[in-house]
Design an enzyme around this catalytic site. Structure first.
Site, PDB file in Angstrom:
ATOM      1  N   GLY A   1      -1.007  -4.200   9.844  1.00  0.00           N
ATOM      2  CA  GLY A   1      -1.307  -5.629   9.751  1.00  0.00           C
ATOM      3  C   GLY A   1      -0.945  -6.201   8.400  1.00  0.00           C
ATOM      4  O   GLY A   1      -0.130  -5.636   7.668  1.00  0.00           O
TER       5      GLY A   1
ATOM      6  N   HIS B   1       4.088  -9.288   6.820  1.00  0.00           N
ATOM      7  CA  HIS B   1       4.941 -10.101   5.951  1.00  0.00           C
ATOM      8  C   HIS B   1       6.345 -10.105   6.554  1.00  0.00           C
ATOM      9  O   HIS B   1       6.578  -9.507   7.624  1.00  0.00           O
ATOM     10  CB  HIS B   1       4.923  -9.567   4.507  1.00  0.00           C
ATOM     11  CG  HIS B   1       5.177  -8.096   4.417  1.00  0.00           C
ATOM     12  ND1 HIS B   1       6.370  -7.524   4.785  1.00  0.00           N
ATOM     13  CD2 HIS B   1       4.384  -7.073   4.017  1.00  0.00           C
ATOM     14  CE1 HIS B   1       6.308  -6.219   4.600  1.00  0.00           C
ATOM     15  NE2 HIS B   1       5.108  -5.910   4.142  1.00  0.00           N
TER      16      HIS B   1
ATOM     17  N   GLY C   1       8.876  -8.490   5.959  1.00  0.00           N
ATOM     18  CA  GLY C   1       9.422  -7.151   6.228  1.00  0.00           C
ATOM     19  C   GLY C   1       9.039  -6.695   7.630  1.00  0.00           C
ATOM     20  O   GLY C   1       9.882  -6.222   8.405  1.00  0.00           O
ATOM     21  N   HIS C   2       7.746  -6.856   7.971  1.00  0.00           N
ATOM     22  CA  HIS C   2       7.312  -6.495   9.331  1.00  0.00           C
ATOM     23  C   HIS C   2       8.030  -7.368  10.364  1.00  0.00           C
ATOM     24  O   HIS C   2       8.426  -6.882  11.424  1.00  0.00           O
ATOM     25  CB  HIS C   2       5.802  -6.741   9.494  1.00  0.00           C
ATOM     26  CG  HIS C   2       4.936  -5.870   8.637  1.00  0.00           C
ATOM     27  ND1 HIS C   2       4.177  -6.357   7.606  1.00  0.00           N
ATOM     28  CD2 HIS C   2       4.686  -4.538   8.681  1.00  0.00           C
ATOM     29  CE1 HIS C   2       3.499  -5.380   7.046  1.00  0.00           C
ATOM     30  NE2 HIS C   2       3.788  -4.259   7.672  1.00  0.00           N
TER      31      HIS C   2
ATOM     32  N   GLN D   1      -5.469   7.892   6.681  1.00  0.00           N
ATOM     33  CA  GLN D   1      -4.388   8.018   5.701  1.00  0.00           C
ATOM     34  C   GLN D   1      -4.749   7.442   4.331  1.00  0.00           C
ATOM     35  O   GLN D   1      -3.894   7.325   3.464  1.00  0.00           O
ATOM     36  CB  GLN D   1      -3.100   7.403   6.237  1.00  0.00           C
ATOM     37  CG  GLN D   1      -3.084   5.902   6.412  1.00  0.00           C
ATOM     38  CD  GLN D   1      -1.832   5.437   7.147  1.00  0.00           C
ATOM     39  OE1 GLN D   1      -1.705   5.564   8.354  1.00  0.00           O
ATOM     40  NE2 GLN D   1      -0.888   4.878   6.396  1.00  0.00           N
TER      41      GLN D   1
ATOM     42  N   ARG E   1       0.690  -4.944  -0.173  1.00  0.00           N
ATOM     43  CA  ARG E   1      -0.061  -4.813  -1.432  1.00  0.00           C
ATOM     44  C   ARG E   1       0.436  -5.775  -2.510  1.00  0.00           C
ATOM     45  O   ARG E   1      -0.197  -5.893  -3.554  1.00  0.00           O
ATOM     46  CB  ARG E   1       0.018  -3.368  -1.944  1.00  0.00           C
ATOM     47  CG  ARG E   1      -0.748  -2.398  -1.060  1.00  0.00           C
ATOM     48  CD  ARG E   1      -0.985  -1.063  -1.744  1.00  0.00           C
ATOM     49  NE  ARG E   1      -1.919  -0.259  -0.986  1.00  0.00           N
ATOM     50  CZ  ARG E   1      -1.585   0.765  -0.192  1.00  0.00           C
ATOM     51  NH1 ARG E   1      -0.314   1.102  -0.064  1.00  0.00           N
ATOM     52  NH2 ARG E   1      -2.498   1.448   0.464  1.00  0.00           N
TER      53      ARG E   1
HETATM   54  O1  PAF Z   1       3.628   2.177   7.318  1.00  0.00           O
HETATM   55  C1  PAF Z   1       2.513   1.859   7.796  1.00  0.00           C
HETATM   56  O2  PAF Z   1       2.159   0.681   7.855  1.00  0.00           O
HETATM   57  C2  PAF Z   1       1.584   2.943   8.294  1.00  0.00           C
HETATM   58  O3  PAF Z   1       1.700   4.102   7.539  1.00  0.00           O
HETATM   59  C3  PAF Z   1       1.780   3.265   9.787  1.00  0.00           C
HETATM   60  C4  PAF Z   1       3.163   3.832  10.064  1.00  0.00           C
HETATM   61  C5  PAF Z   1       1.577   1.994  10.611  1.00  0.00           C
HETATM   62  C6  PAF Z   1       0.747   4.303  10.245  1.00  0.00           C
HETATM   63  O4  PAF Z   1      -0.553   3.863  10.024  1.00  0.00           O
END
Ligand code: PAF
Length: 310
Positions: A30, A33, A35-36, A60, A189
Site C-alpha cells: 500500500g 505511489h 512506482g506502484h 518482514q 518511505r
Molecule cells: O515490495 C513490497 O512492497 C513487499 O516486500 C511485498 C513484495 C509486497 C511483500 O510484502
C-alpha cells in the site's frame, strides 16, 4: 472494482466470473505511489484481470523497524486502483493471512547466499518474511504474471529463485525503477524525508549510481580491454558525490543554523556494490549485465536504489 478481504472472497469471484481469464498480481504494502501505478499499468498490458494486494506484512519487519508507523492510506489506495481500472484489490487483515497467533507458521527460508548480504545484513529475517507472504499470495491467486519493482533488486532475485525452486509456473516480471523529477527513486518511505536537506541528501544514492555508471562508460570509451574492478570505482564515485552533495547543502542551507557538518552525521552508507543483474550475486568487475545496488540511511530513513549498467 472488487474489494476482497479473504482468500474465500477471491475463490467465489473466480468461480463466478474468472474461468478463462489470465490474471496478473501486483503485490504491494500500500501507500501507493507512481512506482506502484507503473507496475499496475504494466500488469494491465499483460492480462485481462489485474489484482493488487495491499498488505503490510508484519513478518518482514524487524523489532525496531517501522511496522506500526508504516503508512496505510487505504481509501486513497483504493481510489488510485479504481482510477487505473484494477479489477480486484485484496486487503486481508493480519489475522486472515496468519490466523493462529499461538503457533508458529511454516516459513519460506531462502538460501543464505542470497539473504545474508546487502539488505539482509541489517534486516535479519526480512527476506524470509517477504518470501513467505509472496508465496502465500502466489498460492492464493495462482497468477500467470506477478509484477515487482526492480528497485528492490535483492527481493526480486530472491523471489525469482523461490519460484524456480518451488516449480511455480508464474512468470515474474521486473519493472524498472520509477523516479521523481529530481531523480529520487520513488518509495513509500520518501514521505518520511521531511526537510529540504533530507530530500537533497537522499539524492546521494542516485547521484552516486550515475557517477559510477559514467566512470564505467568512460572506461569503455578509453577502450580498456579489462573490465574495471568494481570496488575502487564505486568507492571513488561515492566519495566524490558525497563531497559534492555536502557542499551543495552547505551553500543552500534553507533551515537557519543548519550546516552541512550536521548532515554528514545524517548519512549511513550500508552498501554500494556491483551484482549480477539476474541473480543479485556479487561481481568483481563491471561489465554488461551488471547492476549497481546501494542502500543508505538518510535522516533516519532507510533508502535503496539501483541502476543497471548500460
Ligand atoms: O515490495 C513490497 O512492497 C513487499 O516486500 C511485498 C513484495 C509486497 C511483500 O510484502
Amino acid at each position: 472494482m472488487h474489494v476482497l478481504h479473504t482468500p474465500d472472497d477471491f475463490y467465489t469471484l473466480k468461480k463466478a466470473c474468472l474461468q478463462n481469464q489470465t490474471l496478473a498480481l501486483v503485490p504491494t504494502m500500500g501507500a501507493l505511489h507512481d512506482g506502484h501505478l507503473a507496475l499496475i499499468r504494466h500488469a494491465k498490458t499483460l492480462c485481462g484481470f489485474v489484482v493488487v494486494s495491499i498488505f503490510v506484512n508484519p513478518l518482514q519487519f524487524g523489532e525496531n523497524e517501522d511496522f506500526a508507523h508504516y503508512p496505510r492510506p487505504l481509501a486513497d489506495d483504493l481510489a488510485a486502483c479504481n482510477n487505473l481500472g484494477v479489477d480486484a484489490v485484496f486487503t486481508p487483515s493480519t489475522e486472515t493471512l496468519y490466523p493462529n497467533k499461538e503457533l508458529p507458521i511454516t516459513r519460506v527460508c531462502p538460501p543464505d547466499h542470497l539473504t545474508n548480504r546487502l539488505c539482509g545484513l541489517d534486516r535479519p529475517g526480512h527476506f524470509d518474511g517477504m518470501a513467505t507472504v509472496v508465496l502465500k499470495l502466489l498460492q492464493i491467486f495462482q497468477p500467470s504474471y506477478a509484477i515487482f519493482g526492480e528497485k528492490d533488486a535483492q527481493q526480486l532475485a530472491i523471489i525469482r529463485h523461490m519460484v524456480h525452486d518451488f516449480n511455480l509456473t508464474v512468470a515474474i516480471v521486473g519493472h524498472p525503477v520509477v523516479r521523481d523529477p529530481s531523480g529520487l527513486a520513488l518509495s513509500s518511505r520518501n514521505q518520511y524525508l521531511k526537510t529540504s536537506e533530507a530530500k537533497h541528501l537522499a539524492l546521494l544514492l542516485y547521484k552516486t549510481l550515475l557517477a559510477s555508471q559514467m566512470a564505467y562508460q568512460e572506461n569503455l570509451r578509453n577502450n580498456n580491454t579489462d573490465p574495471p574492478a568494481a570496488a575502487p570505482l564505486l568507492k571513488t564515485a561515492y566519495n566524490t558525490v558525497y563531497n559534492q552533495v555536502m557542499a551543495e547543502i552547505s551553500q543552500n542551507t534553507i533551515e537557519p543554523g543548519f550546516a552541512a557538518g550536521d548532515c554528514s552525521k545524517q548519512v549511513v552508507l550500508h552498501y554500494l556494490e556491483a551484482v549480477d543483474a539476474e541473480t543479485c550475486l556479487p561481481v568483481e568487475a563491471l561489465r554488461e549485465n551488471t547492476r549497481l545496488v546501494m542502500a543508505a540511511t538518510v535522516f533516519g530513513v532507510r533508502l535503496i536504489d539501483t541502476l543497471a549498467l548500460s
